[in-house]
Design a protein around this motif. Structure first.
Motif, PDB file in Angstrom:
ATOM      1  N   SER A 132       0.817  -1.223   0.000  1.00  0.00           N
ATOM      2  CA  SER A 132       0.000   0.000   0.000  1.00  0.00           C
ATOM      3  C   SER A 132       0.846   1.266   0.000  1.00  0.00           C
ATOM      4  O   SER A 132       0.462   2.289  -0.577  1.00  0.00           O
ATOM      5  CB  SER A 132      -0.958   0.004   1.193  1.00  0.00           C
ATOM      6  OG  SER A 132      -0.243  -0.143   2.406  1.00  0.00           O
ATOM      7  N   GLU A 133       2.036   1.203   0.647  1.00  0.00           N
ATOM      8  CA  GLU A 133       2.894   2.394   0.673  1.00  0.00           C
ATOM      9  C   GLU A 133       3.520   2.699  -0.687  1.00  0.00           C
ATOM     10  O   GLU A 133       4.128   3.749  -0.890  1.00  0.00           O
ATOM     11  CB  GLU A 133       3.986   2.254   1.741  1.00  0.00           C
ATOM     12  CG  GLU A 133       4.889   1.040   1.596  1.00  0.00           C
ATOM     13  CD  GLU A 133       4.446  -0.145   2.439  1.00  0.00           C
ATOM     14  OE1 GLU A 133       5.312  -0.908   2.870  1.00  0.00           O
ATOM     15  OE2 GLU A 133       3.237  -0.303   2.651  1.00  0.00           O
ATOM     16  N   ASN A 134       3.381   1.757  -1.643  1.00  0.00           N
ATOM     17  CA  ASN A 134       3.932   1.963  -2.987  1.00  0.00           C
ATOM     18  C   ASN A 134       2.855   2.384  -3.995  1.00  0.00           C
ATOM     19  O   ASN A 134       3.032   2.213  -5.196  1.00  0.00           O
ATOM     20  CB  ASN A 134       4.622   0.677  -3.467  1.00  0.00           C
ATOM     21  CG  ASN A 134       5.890   0.386  -2.694  1.00  0.00           C
ATOM     22  OD1 ASN A 134       6.539   1.298  -2.173  1.00  0.00           O
ATOM     23  ND2 ASN A 134       6.257  -0.879  -2.600  1.00  0.00           N
ATOM     24  N   PHE A 135       1.753   2.932  -3.498  1.00  0.00           N
ATOM     25  CA  PHE A 135       0.660   3.352  -4.373  1.00  0.00           C
ATOM     26  C   PHE A 135       1.148   4.324  -5.451  1.00  0.00           C
ATOM     27  O   PHE A 135       0.801   4.191  -6.627  1.00  0.00           O
ATOM     28  CB  PHE A 135      -0.450   3.996  -3.543  1.00  0.00           C
ATOM     29  CG  PHE A 135      -1.606   4.496  -4.353  1.00  0.00           C
ATOM     30  CD1 PHE A 135      -2.504   3.614  -4.935  1.00  0.00           C
ATOM     31  CD2 PHE A 135      -1.805   5.862  -4.544  1.00  0.00           C
ATOM     32  CE1 PHE A 135      -3.575   4.076  -5.687  1.00  0.00           C
ATOM     33  CE2 PHE A 135      -2.876   6.333  -5.295  1.00  0.00           C
ATOM     34  CZ  PHE A 135      -3.764   5.435  -5.863  1.00  0.00           C
ATOM     35  N   THR A 136       1.976   5.281  -5.063  1.00  0.00           N
ATOM     36  CA  THR A 136       2.503   6.264  -6.025  1.00  0.00           C
ATOM     37  C   THR A 136       3.332   5.579  -7.110  1.00  0.00           C
ATOM     38  O   THR A 136       3.295   5.980  -8.279  1.00  0.00           O
ATOM     39  CB  THR A 136       3.366   7.325  -5.304  1.00  0.00           C
ATOM     40  OG1 THR A 136       2.578   7.958  -4.301  1.00  0.00           O
ATOM     41  CG2 THR A 136       3.850   8.387  -6.273  1.00  0.00           C
ATOM     42  N   LYS A 137       4.039   4.535  -6.719  1.00  0.00           N
ATOM     43  CA  LYS A 137       4.850   3.784  -7.684  1.00  0.00           C
ATOM     44  C   LYS A 137       3.962   3.123  -8.739  1.00  0.00           C
ATOM     45  O   LYS A 137       4.298   3.098  -9.927  1.00  0.00           O
ATOM     46  CB  LYS A 137       5.669   2.727  -6.950  1.00  0.00           C
ATOM     47  CG  LYS A 137       6.630   1.968  -7.827  1.00  0.00           C
ATOM     48  CD  LYS A 137       7.460   0.994  -6.998  1.00  0.00           C
ATOM     49  CE  LYS A 137       8.447   0.237  -7.884  1.00  0.00           C
ATOM     50  NZ  LYS A 137       9.235  -0.749  -7.100  1.00  0.00           N
ATOM     51  N   VAL A 138       2.823   2.594  -8.311  1.00  0.00           N
ATOM     52  CA  VAL A 138       1.871   1.971  -9.240  1.00  0.00           C
ATOM     53  C   VAL A 138       1.331   3.026 -10.207  1.00  0.00           C
ATOM     54  O   VAL A 138       1.258   2.796 -11.419  1.00  0.00           O
ATOM     55  CB  VAL A 138       0.707   1.298  -8.473  1.00  0.00           C
ATOM     56  CG1 VAL A 138      -0.334   0.748  -9.446  1.00  0.00           C
ATOM     57  CG2 VAL A 138       1.237   0.200  -7.568  1.00  0.00           C
ATOM     58  N   VAL A 139       0.979   4.194  -9.682  1.00  0.00           N
ATOM     59  CA  VAL A 139       0.456   5.289 -10.512  1.00  0.00           C
ATOM     60  C   VAL A 139       1.509   5.716 -11.533  1.00  0.00           C
ATOM     61  O   VAL A 139       1.221   5.829 -12.735  1.00  0.00           O
ATOM     62  CB  VAL A 139       0.055   6.500  -9.641  1.00  0.00           C
ATOM     63  CG1 VAL A 139      -0.351   7.682 -10.525  1.00  0.00           C
ATOM     64  CG2 VAL A 139      -1.083   6.128  -8.691  1.00  0.00           C
ATOM     65  N   ASP A 140       2.740   5.921 -11.070  1.00  0.00           N
ATOM     66  CA  ASP A 140       3.822   6.369 -11.957  1.00  0.00           C
ATOM     67  C   ASP A 140       4.132   5.333 -13.027  1.00  0.00           C
ATOM     68  O   ASP A 140       4.346   5.669 -14.193  1.00  0.00           O
ATOM     69  CB  ASP A 140       5.081   6.673 -11.140  1.00  0.00           C
ATOM     70  CG  ASP A 140       4.923   7.891 -10.241  1.00  0.00           C
ATOM     71  OD1 ASP A 140       3.966   8.669 -10.470  1.00  0.00           O
ATOM     72  OD2 ASP A 140       5.730   8.063  -9.308  1.00  0.00           O
ATOM     73  N   PHE A 141       4.167   4.065 -12.638  1.00  0.00           N
ATOM     74  CA  PHE A 141       4.462   2.977 -13.582  1.00  0.00           C
ATOM     75  C   PHE A 141       3.412   2.946 -14.690  1.00  0.00           C
ATOM     76  O   PHE A 141       3.741   2.853 -15.877  1.00  0.00           O
ATOM     77  CB  PHE A 141       4.493   1.637 -12.840  1.00  0.00           C
ATOM     78  CG  PHE A 141       4.592   0.436 -13.749  1.00  0.00           C
ATOM     79  CD1 PHE A 141       5.818   0.045 -14.266  1.00  0.00           C
ATOM     80  CD2 PHE A 141       3.466  -0.299 -14.091  1.00  0.00           C
ATOM     81  CE1 PHE A 141       5.907  -1.064 -15.110  1.00  0.00           C
ATOM     82  CE2 PHE A 141       3.546  -1.391 -14.929  1.00  0.00           C
ATOM     83  CZ  PHE A 141       4.781  -1.779 -15.444  1.00  0.00           C
ATOM     84  N   THR A 142       2.148   3.032 -14.306  1.00  0.00           N
ATOM     85  CA  THR A 142       1.056   2.963 -15.278  1.00  0.00           C
ATOM     86  C   THR A 142       1.110   4.141 -16.258  1.00  0.00           C
ATOM     87  O   THR A 142       0.944   3.965 -17.471  1.00  0.00           O
ATOM     88  CB  THR A 142      -0.304   2.955 -14.552  1.00  0.00           C
ATOM     89  OG1 THR A 142      -0.316   1.891 -13.590  1.00  0.00           O
ATOM     90  CG2 THR A 142      -1.444   2.753 -15.516  1.00  0.00           C
ATOM     91  N   ARG A 143       1.378   5.323 -15.731  1.00  0.00           N
ATOM     92  CA  ARG A 143       1.456   6.508 -16.593  1.00  0.00           C
ATOM     93  C   ARG A 143       2.671   6.448 -17.513  1.00  0.00           C
ATOM     94  O   ARG A 143       2.592   6.809 -18.691  1.00  0.00           O
ATOM     95  CB  ARG A 143       1.513   7.763 -15.728  1.00  0.00           C
ATOM     96  CG  ARG A 143       0.168   8.086 -15.078  1.00  0.00           C
ATOM     97  CD  ARG A 143       0.247   9.290 -14.182  1.00  0.00           C
ATOM     98  NE  ARG A 143      -1.043   9.579 -13.552  1.00  0.00           N
ATOM     99  CZ  ARG A 143      -1.207  10.339 -12.503  1.00  0.00           C
ATOM    100  NH1 ARG A 143      -0.158  10.934 -11.938  1.00  0.00           N
ATOM    101  NH2 ARG A 143      -2.405  10.545 -12.003  1.00  0.00           N
ATOM    102  N   GLU A 144       3.790   6.006 -16.957  1.00  0.00           N
ATOM    103  CA  GLU A 144       5.024   5.915 -17.745  1.00  0.00           C
ATOM    104  C   GLU A 144       4.872   4.967 -18.925  1.00  0.00           C
ATOM    105  O   GLU A 144       5.343   5.247 -20.029  1.00  0.00           O
ATOM    106  CB  GLU A 144       6.155   5.425 -16.827  1.00  0.00           C
ATOM    107  CG  GLU A 144       7.489   5.219 -17.542  1.00  0.00           C
ATOM    108  CD  GLU A 144       8.485   4.499 -16.648  1.00  0.00           C
ATOM    109  OE1 GLU A 144       9.237   3.668 -17.186  1.00  0.00           O
ATOM    110  OE2 GLU A 144       8.520   4.756 -15.430  1.00  0.00           O
ATOM    111  N   LYS A 145       4.168   3.863 -18.712  1.00  0.00           N
ATOM    112  CA  LYS A 145       3.977   2.866 -19.776  1.00  0.00           C
ATOM    113  C   LYS A 145       2.881   3.275 -20.748  1.00  0.00           C
ATOM    114  O   LYS A 145       2.795   2.745 -21.856  1.00  0.00           O
ATOM    115  CB  LYS A 145       3.638   1.499 -19.177  1.00  0.00           C
ATOM    116  CG  LYS A 145       4.747   0.903 -18.316  1.00  0.00           C
ATOM    117  CD  LYS A 145       6.003   0.630 -19.123  1.00  0.00           C
ATOM    118  CE  LYS A 145       7.095   0.018 -18.287  1.00  0.00           C
ATOM    119  NZ  LYS A 145       8.351  -0.184 -19.046  1.00  0.00           N
TER     120      LYS A 145
END
Length: 201
Positions: A132-145
């Motif tokens: 859950s603390e990596n929520f921003t990482k999931v958002v960034d990964f999805t946008r980057e791809k």
């Protein structure tokens, strides 16, 4: 009496086909046990192009009922009751940003999504199980791809069916709430057969 010529032909064929036979046996074992999800990114990418990883399109003999009683959260932070998807065909993929095999299959999933996204009877749920603390990482990964498919994260409890031991794991749930497909490991879903299967449910 055995024909020496026939025996010689068999030996020659076996010598040339043996590496492929061994490869096929190893592949089947990896696929059946779910260990294929641990194969390297590059190996999985190469296998995707061969057609050997194409998704199955035959429902299992016994179809389990899916448990809709949990919540997910979209990338804008909105909590969604999964029950809202009842009555639709659901393509549900469990993945994580750190999972190489997940990354391999995602572009093909995105292509499939683009082909069926206007069908209001089909819902895609790309469910990241990053911490859950990596929520921003999931958002960034999805946008980057630049993926078009909708991405979600759990919001609290997940039912046992989604507490999977291997990722990626993909379930297809039909409009009657039955699990009609389950794939573990890198799989190619962007095929005419699988699209037809999804649209037929």
């Amino acid at each position: 009496m055995k024909n020496p010529f026939n025996i010689a032909i068999i030996h020659v064929l076996w010598r040339h086909l043996r590496p492929w036979a061994i490869f096929a046996i190893v592949f089947v074992v990896l696929r059946v046990t779910g260990a294929l999800s641990g194969v390297s990114y590059f190996t999985s990418s190469a296998l995707m192009k061969t057609g050997i990883l194409d998704a199955a399109t035959a429902p299992p003999a016994v179809m389990k009922t899916f448990d809709y009683n949990f919540n997910i959260k979209d990338l804008q932070g909105q909590v969604i009751d999964f029950n809202r998807f009842k009555g639709k065909t659901i393509f549900l993929n469990v993945w994580a940003t750190w999972c190489g095999p997940c990354r391999v299959e995602m572009p093909a999933i995105d292509e499939l999504y683009k082909k069926v996204k206007d069908n209001d009877k089909i819902v895609f749920v790309m469910l990241s199980i990053d911490k859950s603390e990596n929520f921003t990482k999931v958002v960034d990964f999805t946008r980057e791809k630049g993926f078009a498919f909708p991405v979600y994260v759990p919001s609290g409890y997940l039912p046992k069916q989604l507490q999977v031991s291997m990722i990626p794991t993909t379930l297809v749930i039909n409009s009657d709430g039955k699990i009609v497909s389950k794939e573990t490991g890198t799989t190619n879903y962007d095929t005419p057969k699988f699209k037809e299967f999804l649209e037929s449910l």
